[in-house]
Design an enzyme around this catalytic site. Structure first.
Site, short mmCIF file in Angstrom:
data_model
loop_
_atom_site.label_atom_id
_atom_site.label_comp_id
_atom_site.label_asym_id
_atom_site.label_seq_id
_atom_site.Cartn_x
_atom_site.Cartn_y
_atom_site.Cartn_z
N HIS A 187 48.53 -21.68 45.26
CA HIS A 187 48.82 -20.45 46.04
C HIS A 187 47.76 -19.48 46.51
CE1 HIS A 187 53.55 -20.63 44.91
NE2 HIS A 187 53.15 -20.97 46.37
N ASN A 194 33.39 -42.30 64.17
CA ASN A 194 33.52 -42.69 63.00
C ASN A 194 33.24 -44.02 62.60
OD1 ASN A 194 35.18 -39.88 63.06
ND2 ASN A 194 36.83 -41.10 63.22
N ARG A 210 33.30 -46.31 56.07
CA ARG A 210 33.55 -44.96 56.22
C ARG A 210 34.41 -44.35 55.31
NH1 ARG A 210 37.23 -45.17 61.64
NH2 ARG A 210 38.31 -43.27 61.05
N CYS A 227 35.43 -38.92 70.62
CA CYS A 227 36.78 -38.64 70.16
C CYS A 227 36.62 -38.92 68.34
CB CYS A 227 37.85 -39.38 70.56
SG CYS A 227 37.79 -41.16 70.46
C1 PEP Z 1 36.64 -43.44 65.70
O1 PEP Z 1 36.29 -44.50 64.97
O2 PEP Z 1 35.59 -42.61 65.72
C2 PEP Z 1 37.73 -42.98 66.23
C3 PEP Z 1 38.30 -41.86 66.73
O3 PEP Z 1 38.87 -44.03 65.80
P1 PEP Z 1 39.59 -44.06 64.48
O4 PEP Z 1 38.97 -42.92 63.57
O5 PEP Z 1 41.09 -44.12 64.75
O6 PEP Z 1 39.14 -45.33 63.81
MG MG Z 2 37.82 -46.37 65.28
#
Ligand code: PEP
Ligand code: MG
Length: 556
Positions: free
Chosen positions: A190, A439, A450, A487
């Site tokens: 909390h 990523n 990762r 992204c």
């Molecule tokens: C990425 O790999 O950076 C990505 C945006 O795709 P995901 O994280 O869904 O593998």
């Molecule tokens: Mg990816």
């Protein structure tokens, strides 16, 4: 950060920097177990005394709940519920009826429940503090002691505590209590929930907290989880003021994404389904930069039909009106296995048949998905773009673009594999846009999983080798005037966002909560300084130097 005479560390849960003197909550009621056994005639009256004390505590908590809003109100009502809990009341009643005085019964009944909650673990275990708080409040009534709780400071102060119960924290004034630090508690306690709602820095699980006395000046860094005890005052004040200025800018940021000299950069959101898209649409984002379609179907045993998919995609498109939505075809496999996608037994699934590669063995999956995307797009006002994940070759990009364009869709691919980054110019010749998934691009560039916490220094998107590949892709996009988005989570880092923009990236998409910090930062920098930051970061050979060089270039 200024030099400190001593530093404590804990788990950071709400970021922010605050500087002020320490306050500790008032003492909890002293309970001394009684050796007295109540005679029969006294027991009914003692049960009444206990019930009245519990009812009094519940009523006070309910009154405070109705004077509060949001999470504070919910938390206070939930605690009032504990004081009214029939199981707890009847456990205490039974103990009193077998001879225990009310205070002893309250302590013993609470212990029974606290032990059970602790055994259950997780979220239940974190409610033990709330139970103990109810016990102490009831004890205070029974013993005639003052109500336990947080003193109201007369100047902005940092609240230290062993742990904070909701009744302590709900209703705190964030202009007077400017940070919370506890010895116990976790990220979902909390204390953490209330700190998030109040927007004040918070650190939990700090050992040695008791060594810091009331009135001691401390500098709290809720991002790093550090507490500097008696730091040099001027530097500490300056660090807190800088943070506050930044926080005010982030809070006030309402879009659109634009550098200080007026270059538009689309700040977008990553979403998974209709509900997350609707939540994201209330943030100041220009649209969706990555709709991960696989996430809504992870538990499905059989492939969703075209109609089912179209309805699901339409929900997301409609959440964004006429704004841009970049939808990605299924990225099944590796860390996102899907039951209806046949995956071969693979020793190394991250390097196996995943993402767009599945279309070779199961072309109908991608065909039906593109049909569904086209159907959903046709009936919606959104500006729908579609892209494929895990593209490694120019031929794959060209093939995907042809399938998408057959259906009248704007076609792009993700750049997540170093091979695709190196051939970005040739890939861009085949598609309308690309989006860099940092990523996976980081994972594959650094040959580091990762998901591995141990390899976190390698899976850092500030690794200069990763930056170099991103820069290659951005330059290729600039050369032909085609959009290059990012992204991956790199787009959520405000400093890195400036570097990406300086390289030529045209849109940034990440978790919606990151949008305001990224947008506010872009609004303070010029394109020329972003370019200088990109050049400076690219000239380094390790992530720490890249960060430092970029920050220096932006400041200068
Ligand atoms: C990425 O790999 O950076 C990505 C945006 O795709 P995901 O994280 O869904 O593998
Ligand atoms: Mg990816």
């Amino acid at each position: 950060m200024p030099d400190a005479t001593a530093q404590l560390t804990g788990t950071p849960v709400v970021s922010g920097i605050a500087y002020g003197p320490v306050i500790w909550p008032g003492a909890r009621p002293e309970f001394v177990p009684s050796s007295v056994e109540l005679v029969d005639a006294e027991r009914a009256r003692e049960v009444d005394r206990f019930s009245a004390a519990a009812a009094d505590v519940a009523a006070k908590l309910r009154a405070r709940a109705s004077a509060s809003t949001g999470v504070a109100a919910e938390v206070l009502s939930a605690t009032a519920g504990l004081a009214e809990d029939r199981g707890w009341l009847s456990a205490a009643g039974k103990l009193i009826n077998s001879g225990s005085p009310a205070a002893d019964a309250a302590v013993a009944a609470t212990k029974q429940f606290a032990d059970l909650f602790t055994k259950l673990g997780g979220l239940m275990a974190e409610r033990v503090t709330d139970l103990n708080d109810v016990r102490d409040r009831v004890l205070a009534v029974l013993l005639g002691s003052p109500e336990p709780g947080v003193p109201v400071p007369d100047s902005p102060s940092v609240l230290f505590a062993d742990d904070l119960a909701p009744a302590d924290t709900a209703g705190l004034d964030p202009t007077l209590v400017i940070a919370l630090v506890t010895r116990l508690g976790g990220p979902t306690s909390h204390t953490a929930i209330i700190a998030r709602q109040l927007g004040i820095p918070c650190i939990v699980a700090v050992d040695d907290l008791a060594s810091v006395a009331t009135g001691t000046p401390v500098l709290i860094d809720g991002t790093d989880g550090t507490i500097d005890v008696e730091p040099p005052p001027d530097a500490a004040r300056a660090a807190a003021a800088t943070w506050q200025k930044e926080a005010d800018l982030v809070a006030a940021w309402a879009g659109p994404g634009r550098t200080a000299d007026g270059l538009d950069i689309a700040v977008l959101a990553n979403v998974a389904d209709g509900p997350s898209a609707r939540a994201a649409s209330s943030k100041p984002v220009a649209g969706i930069g990555l709709f991960r379609t696989e996430l809504a179907f992870l538990d499905r045993a059989t492939a969703p039909t075209v109609d089912e998919q179209a309805a699901s995609y339409r929900e997301v498109f409609d959440a964004f009106g006429d704004r841009k939505v970049v939808i990605r075809t299924l990225d099944a496999g590796s860390d996102k296995p899907m039951k209806f996608v046949t995956s071969p037994q693979e020793a190394n699934p991250a390097l196996g048949v995943r993402g767009n590669r599945i279309a070779t063995a199961q072309p109908e999956l991608r065909e039906t998905q593109l049909d569904a995307i086209a159907a959903a797009a046709a009936g919606s006002g959104a500006d729908v773009w579609v892209m494929a994940p895990m593209i490694a070759t120019v031929a794959e990009a060209a093939e995907f673009a042809a399938r998408a364009r057959e259906r009248g869709l704007t076609a792009g691919v993700m750049i997540e594999v170093p091979a695709a980054a190196l051939l970005a110019s040739a890939i861009l010749a085949e598609v309308d846009f690309v989006s860099i998934g940092t990523n996976d691009l980081t994972q594959y560039t650094m040959a580091a999983d990762r998901m591995s916490a141990e390899l976190a220094t390698l899976t850092d998107p500030w690794q200069p080798a990763v930056l170099s590949l991103v820069s290659t892709v951005a330059a290729a996009g600039r050369a032909v005037g085609k959009p290059v988005g990012v992204c991956g989570e790199a787009a959520a880092d405000p400093l890195l966002a400036c570097v990406l923009v300086g390289m030529g990236v045209t849109s940034l998409s990440s978790a919606p909560v990151a949008a305001a910090a990224v947008g506010a930062r872009l609004g303070q920098v010029t394109m020329a300084s972003c370019e200088a930051a990109a050049r400076a970061a690219l000239a380094t050979t390790d992530p720490a130097s890249a960060r430092a060089a970029a920050a220096q270039a932006l400041a200068g």
